[in-house]
Design an enzyme around this catalytic site. Structure first.
Site, PDB file in Angstrom:
ATOM      1  N   SER A   1      58.487 -93.205 -67.956  1.00  0.00           N
ATOM      2  CA  SER A   1      57.815 -93.301 -66.660  1.00  0.00           C
ATOM      3  C   SER A   1      58.806 -93.136 -65.515  1.00  0.00           C
ATOM      4  CB  SER A   1      57.110 -94.652 -66.523  1.00  0.00           C
ATOM      5  OG  SER A   1      56.630 -94.814 -65.206  1.00  0.00           O
TER       6      SER A   1
ATOM      7  N   HIS B   1      56.137 -89.200 -67.738  1.00  0.00           N
ATOM      8  CA  HIS B   1      54.943 -89.886 -67.233  1.00  0.00           C
ATOM      9  C   HIS B   1      55.060 -90.058 -65.719  1.00  0.00           C
ATOM     10  CE1 HIS B   1      51.400 -92.445 -67.967  1.00  0.00           C
ATOM     11  NE2 HIS B   1      51.890 -93.283 -67.064  1.00  0.00           N
TER      12      HIS B   1
ATOM     13  N   ASP C   1      53.412 -91.692 -62.499  1.00  0.00           N
ATOM     14  CA  ASP C   1      52.488 -92.724 -62.028  1.00  0.00           C
ATOM     15  C   ASP C   1      52.126 -92.487 -60.573  1.00  0.00           C
ATOM     16  OD1 ASP C   1      52.203 -94.640 -64.282  1.00  0.00           O
ATOM     17  OD2 ASP C   1      54.370 -94.791 -64.082  1.00  0.00           O
TER      18      ASP C   1
ATOM     19  N   MET D   1      49.943 -93.782 -57.482  1.00  0.00           N
ATOM     20  CA  MET D   1      49.260 -94.995 -57.009  1.00  0.00           C
ATOM     21  C   MET D   1      48.885 -94.842 -55.542  1.00  0.00           C
ATOM     22  SD  MET D   1      51.685 -97.927 -58.703  1.00  0.00           S
ATOM     23  CE  MET D   1      52.355 -97.748 -60.365  1.00  0.00           C
TER      24      MET D   1
ATOM     25  N   HIS E   1      49.324 -89.726 -64.457  1.00  0.00           N
ATOM     26  CA  HIS E   1      48.440 -90.892 -64.543  1.00  0.00           C
ATOM     27  C   HIS E   1      47.986 -91.284 -63.136  1.00  0.00           C
ATOM     28  CE1 HIS E   1      48.245 -95.490 -65.615  1.00  0.00           C
ATOM     29  NE2 HIS E   1      47.051 -94.984 -65.392  1.00  0.00           N
TER      30      HIS E   1
ATOM     31  N   MET F   1      46.317 -93.577 -60.767  1.00  0.00           N
ATOM     32  CA  MET F   1      45.813 -94.925 -60.478  1.00  0.00           C
ATOM     33  C   MET F   1      45.295 -94.929 -59.046  1.00  0.00           C
ATOM     34  SD  MET F   1      48.721 -97.192 -62.423  1.00  0.00           S
ATOM     35  CE  MET F   1      49.960 -95.887 -62.461  1.00  0.00           C
TER      36      MET F   1
ATOM     37  N   MET G   1      46.069 -99.305 -71.068  1.00  0.00           N
ATOM     38  CA  MET G   1      47.008-100.108 -70.282  1.00  0.00           C
ATOM     39  C   MET G   1      47.221-101.444 -70.988  1.00  0.00           C
ATOM     40  SD  MET G   1      48.000 -98.305 -67.729  1.00  0.00           S
ATOM     41  CE  MET G   1      48.957 -99.652 -67.020  1.00  0.00           C
TER      42      MET G   1
ATOM     43  N   ASP H   1      50.735 -97.973 -72.308  1.00  0.00           N
ATOM     44  CA  ASP H   1      51.607 -98.073 -71.137  1.00  0.00           C
ATOM     45  C   ASP H   1      51.646 -99.514 -70.661  1.00  0.00           C
ATOM     46  OD1 ASP H   1      52.984 -97.801 -68.763  1.00  0.00           O
ATOM     47  OD2 ASP H   1      51.516 -96.506 -67.793  1.00  0.00           O
TER      48      ASP H   1
END
Length: 216
Positions: free
Chosen positions: A6, A31, A33, A35, A64, A66, A135, A173
């Protein structure tokens, strides 16, 4: 076992060198992330940063999201270079429609489930998903401890995938370490996401091998 480090735990001031170091270490996935400060408390980065990273890397971009209502941005992330786009079931009013959008945009569709969300909720979507992300912490922050009941969720999801005759990958994750990697892969996990447990232990080639050895 696929290891997807990540970038949330990487050196943001030197992303290009970090990406090149991952490739040199034999990693194939990374990965990302994303957000939005609403679905989760933190804010990270969006399509412009991913596009800049894409220009410097041939890694498989495991993106990913979020974020709330991710269907608004599927085209933007696909155009930026995401190979796989993972959306949260909890953030989509019409989850199947968003997964279809991802496929139409040329990326691989994936769905993430928060710790409290049962795998049964996506049973009928499994044949059209490349991957399901479980998750194993509540999303939004790195460095959290693995929630123990998520191991049972892996087994439940694996049984659903087998029952559907699908070849959907299982990713996990949150709190993934050398200590639990073998137990997770034995339960059915195909892709391990590791942030601080990976990036805080250079050199990356040795850490990658340590994770591979831990899963044997």
């Amino acid at each position: 076992m696929i290891l997807s480090p990540s970038m949330l735990s990487s050196d943001f001031a030197n992303m290009e060198s970090e990406l090149k170091a991952l490739e040199a270490a034999g990693l194939e996935w990374v990965h990302l992330d994303v957000m939005d400060g609403m679905f989760v408390p933190n804010i990270t980065f969006g399509p412009p940063i991913i596009k800049a990273m894409r220009a410097k890397s041939n890694l498989f971009f495991d993106c990913h999201l979020m974020i709330n209502d991710p269907g608004r941005y599927i085209g933007d992330f696909a155009d930026a270079g995401a190979d796989l786009i993972c959306v949260h079931a909890e953030a989509c009013t019409h989850l199947e429609r968003v997964c279809a959008q991802i496929t139409e945009a040329g990326a691989k569709p994936a769905v993430a489930l928060n710790p409290h969300t049962p795998p049964e909720s996506i049973r009928y979507l499994l044949p059209q998903l490349h991957m399901v992300l479980l998750m194993s912490v509540n999303p939004g922050f790195g460095g959290q401890k693995f929630i123990p009941f998520c191991l049972d969720k892996v087994r439940d999801l694996k049984a659903l995938i087998d029952g559907a005759g699908a070849d959907t990958l299982i990713q996990i994750d949150g709190g993934v370490t050398l200590d639990n990697a073998r137990e997770l892969t034995q339960a059915g996990v195909d892709v391990l996401v590791s942030g601080s447990a990976f990036f805080k232990h250079p050199p990356y080639g040795e850490r990658h091998k340590a994770f591979q050895d831990a899963c044997k």
